[in-house]
Design an enzyme around this catalytic site. Structure first.
Site: not given
Ligand code: THU
Length: 136
Positions: A44, A46, A55, A57, A93, A96
């Site tokens: 991920n 940010e 994310c 994925e 999520c 994704c």
């Molecule tokens: N996150 C992911 O990388 N994948 C997901 O499917 C769920 C959330 C990350 C996004 C963010 O950087 C952190 O988790 C908190 O939400």
């Protein structure tokens, strides 16, 4: 396709170490398996705006698609706070799941690891009745 699930989860754990997550401190890793055995890792990434966060994925999928790949068999996903052990599954999520549905068939496998066991789901199970290109 037969593949080593433990190895794919291990690759997601490796990928997780590259997370850029200064806001949530939550680090996610994904490892995307192609039909020839090649694996694309993602973490991920940010953003100060929060909404521009990508994310793990999607990082893995976009890397692979940008390299001309679309022949995906499975993805493993792991997540935990920085410096902590994996203790619970990190389910993908909704965004994704939708991106996975763009490139993968309903039998595509999604491996979720809770630090002990690997749970295997199909895309069909995690995103039933999806909106897809055939709908248009
Ligand atoms: N996150 C992911 O990388 N994948 C997901 O499917 C769920 C959330 C990350 C996004 C963010 O950087 C952190 O988790 C908190 O939400």
């Amino acid at each position: 396709m037969k593949y080593d699930k433990e190895m794919l989860v291990k690759r997601a754990c490796d990928a997780r170490l590259k997370a850029y997550s200064p806001y949530s401190s939550f680090c996610v890793g994904a490892a995307l398996l192609c039909s020839d055995g090649e694996i694309y890792e993602g973490a991920n990434i940010e953003n100060a705006s929060y909404g521009a966060t990508n994310c793990a994925e999607r990082t893995a999928i976009f890397k692979a698609v940008n390299e001309g790949r679309r022949d995906f068999e499975a993805i493993s996903i792991v997540g935990a706070k920085r410096g902590e052990e994996i203790g619970e599954i990190c389910a993908p999520c909704g965004i994704c799941r939708q991106v996975i549905a763009e490139f993968c068939n309903p039998d595509f496998e999604i491996l979720l690891y809770d630090g002990k066991d690997i749970k295997t789901y199909t895309l069909r199970e995690l995103l039933p009745e999806s909106f897809k290109k055939e709908t248009l």
